[in-house]
Design an enzyme around this catalytic site. Structure first.
Site, short mmCIF file in Angstrom:
data_model
loop_
_atom_site.label_atom_id
_atom_site.label_comp_id
_atom_site.label_asym_id
_atom_site.label_seq_id
_atom_site.Cartn_x
_atom_site.Cartn_y
_atom_site.Cartn_z
N ASP A 17 0.67 -1.15 -0.01
CA ASP A 17 0.12 0.05 -0.06
C ASP A 17 0.75 1.28 -0.02
O ASP A 17 0.92 2.06 -0.71
CB ASP A 17 -0.97 0.02 1.39
CG ASP A 17 -2.07 -1.37 1.05
OD1 ASP A 17 -2.26 -1.51 0.10
OD2 ASP A 17 -2.14 -1.72 2.16
N ARG A 98 -0.75 0.79 16.67
CA ARG A 98 -1.23 2.06 15.81
C ARG A 98 -1.06 3.29 16.70
O ARG A 98 -0.68 4.60 16.00
CB ARG A 98 -2.55 1.85 15.18
CG ARG A 98 -2.64 0.58 14.41
CD ARG A 98 -1.48 0.82 13.02
NE ARG A 98 -1.87 -0.29 12.17
CZ ARG A 98 -0.59 -0.99 11.83
NH1 ARG A 98 0.38 -0.93 12.19
NH2 ARG A 98 -0.95 -2.03 10.85
N ASP A 127 -7.64 -0.17 11.18
CA ASP A 127 -6.44 0.69 11.14
C ASP A 127 -6.85 2.24 10.80
O ASP A 127 -6.19 3.01 11.57
CB ASP A 127 -5.20 0.07 10.58
CG ASP A 127 -4.74 -0.98 11.23
OD1 ASP A 127 -4.86 -1.12 12.43
OD2 ASP A 127 -3.82 -1.68 10.55
N SER A 179 -2.16 -10.22 3.18
CA SER A 179 -1.93 -9.00 3.92
C SER A 179 -1.48 -9.29 5.60
O SER A 179 -2.17 -9.79 6.24
CB SER A 179 -3.36 -8.47 4.03
OG SER A 179 -3.28 -7.14 4.87
#
Length: 408
Positions: A17, A98, A127, A179
């Site tokens: 990404d 995160r 996320d 992923s």
């Protein structure tokens, strides 16, 4: 799109990404400056070549921030002390990584005078919420760019097409395009064959932090973890710094097939998602800490803490780390941990964590009171009066029902 944006700070991992986001930002925001920021939370080899790759794909500079120790001590340990486990299975490996990364990104964005912060989270995932809630907590007026919500790419295959068209090197292929998210606490796997819950995971293909229980040694491994106020401080009698301790537990757990979790979870955005998580060292820590609490906490405190653990897990999973409620719950947890000190001996064997002894200077377990043998401290006749009072509401209702002819 806001063409006036001149400088963007990108949350950069070097994965699929974020690798294509750098040229995409420059194409769609008038050749803006892109500054990449990578938070090192223990993802090890994933950081190799990151600086060169970011610059080659168009970033003006890259920050690689070592956050590992802070991650363990200020995010992992508070969550572990709370006993927080999302939906009774997920040890929150991505969730609490995160906020610390996003907080550092905000700090760098302010330092660099950035016009916006960009992340590569999809519009289907959790996320995006975790990143953006943290950004709102520390930079409420900052512009946020989320390409997955606005670009024309619809799948990871199309992302690979874009990367190939722009000569962006990738470490994955279309066949290995899981992923993944990796840090010192865990490794997650999603996508491809895992998207169908009917499929058994191809563990031999995906596992990186350990082996399956079938491949673990036939001989058990004994370890002793020592805690001080809920924090692990020693392994097998040796004082060990937090980062090194977790690395050692990951190795021991991985070798013994510990911490493999295959689950279907409920995402914050509403859909169900299937993933496989590897958390070998973390699973051991949670088990040891929970065992120590059984002898160090009184019944009512333990039960209340177990109820609040579910709420704590939800807050972490939902990205609400920097909120008054999470901070208040952590304050409660810290108060409960004042006596959670002692040693826990465990037997690791083929995916199992088997208790092998618990000791604490603050233990509330009194063998003389609990014994089935003869004792001098407990009068068993006292229980009759206790039961009469404890059961009084039940007895009164039954008697009144009899008078009213409401016998069951």
């Amino acid at each position: 799109m806001k063409k006036e944006i001149k400088k963007v700070v990108l949350a950069y991992s070097g994965g699929l990404d974020t690798s294509i986001i750098i040229p995409w930002l420059k194409e769609n925001y008038n050749n803006c400056e892109v500054i990449a920021v990578s938070g090192n939370v223990g993802q090890a080899d994933e950081l190799e070549g990151l600086e060169e790759k970011a610059i080659k794909t168009g970033a003006s500079k890259i920050y690689i921030e070592d956050l590992t120790k802070e991650f363990i001590e200020d995010y992992i340990y508070p969550t572990m002390k709370a006993g927080a486990i999302y939906e009774n299975k997920y040890l929150l490996g991505t969730s609490f990584a995160r906020p610390i990364i996003a907080k550092r990104i905000v700090e760098i964005a302010k330092k660099e005078g950035a016009d916006a912060i960009c992340h590569g989270c999809t519009g289907k995932g959790n996320d995006q919420v975790r990143f953006e809630l943290t950004i709102k907590a520390f930079a409420p007026d900052m512009e946020i760019i989320a390409p997955w919500r606005i670009w024309d790419l619809k799948s990871r295959d199309e992302e690979i097409d874009y990367a190939e068209a722009h000569n962006i090197p990738l470490k994955i292929s279309r066949e290995t395009n899981y992923s993944k998210d990796k840090n010192i606490w865990h490794l997650s796997h999603e996508g491809l064959d895992l998207e169908d819950p009917a499929n058994e995971p191809m563990y031999d293909k995906i596992l990186e932090m350990g082996v399956t229980p079938e491949k673990a040694p036939d001989k058990p491994t004994y370890i002793t973890l020592s805690f001080d106020k809920g924090i692990p401080v020693m392994l097998n009698g040796e004082k060990t710094e937090s980062t090194e301790l977790l690395k050692k537990l990951n190795k021991l757990g991985g070798e013994n097939g510990i911490g493999i979790c295959d689950m279907v979870e409920n995402r914050l955005v509403g859909m169900k998602s299937r993933g496989v998580y590897e958390t070998p060292g973390g699973t051991i820590l949670y088990a040891a800490h929970e065992l120590l609490e059984t002898i160090c906490l009184d019944r009512d405190t333990l039960h209340c803490k177990q109820e609040l653990a579910h709420k704590f897990a939800d807050l972490v999973y939902y990205g609400q780390w920097f909120t008054p409620l999470r901070e208040a719950l952590s304050a409660f947890v810290d108060e409960t941990q004042k006596t959670v000190t002692g040693d826990v001996r465990l037997k690791l064997y083929k995916g199992n964590i088997i208790p092998a002894g618990i000791t604490s200077p603050f233990t509330l377990y009194d063998e003389e009171v609990a014994t089935f043998g003869e004792d001098e401290v407990y009068n068993q006749k006292d229980s009759a009066g206790f039961i009469n009072l404890f059961g009084l509401p039940i007895k009164v209702k039954a008697l009144l029902d009899q008078k009213r002819g409401n016998n069951k």
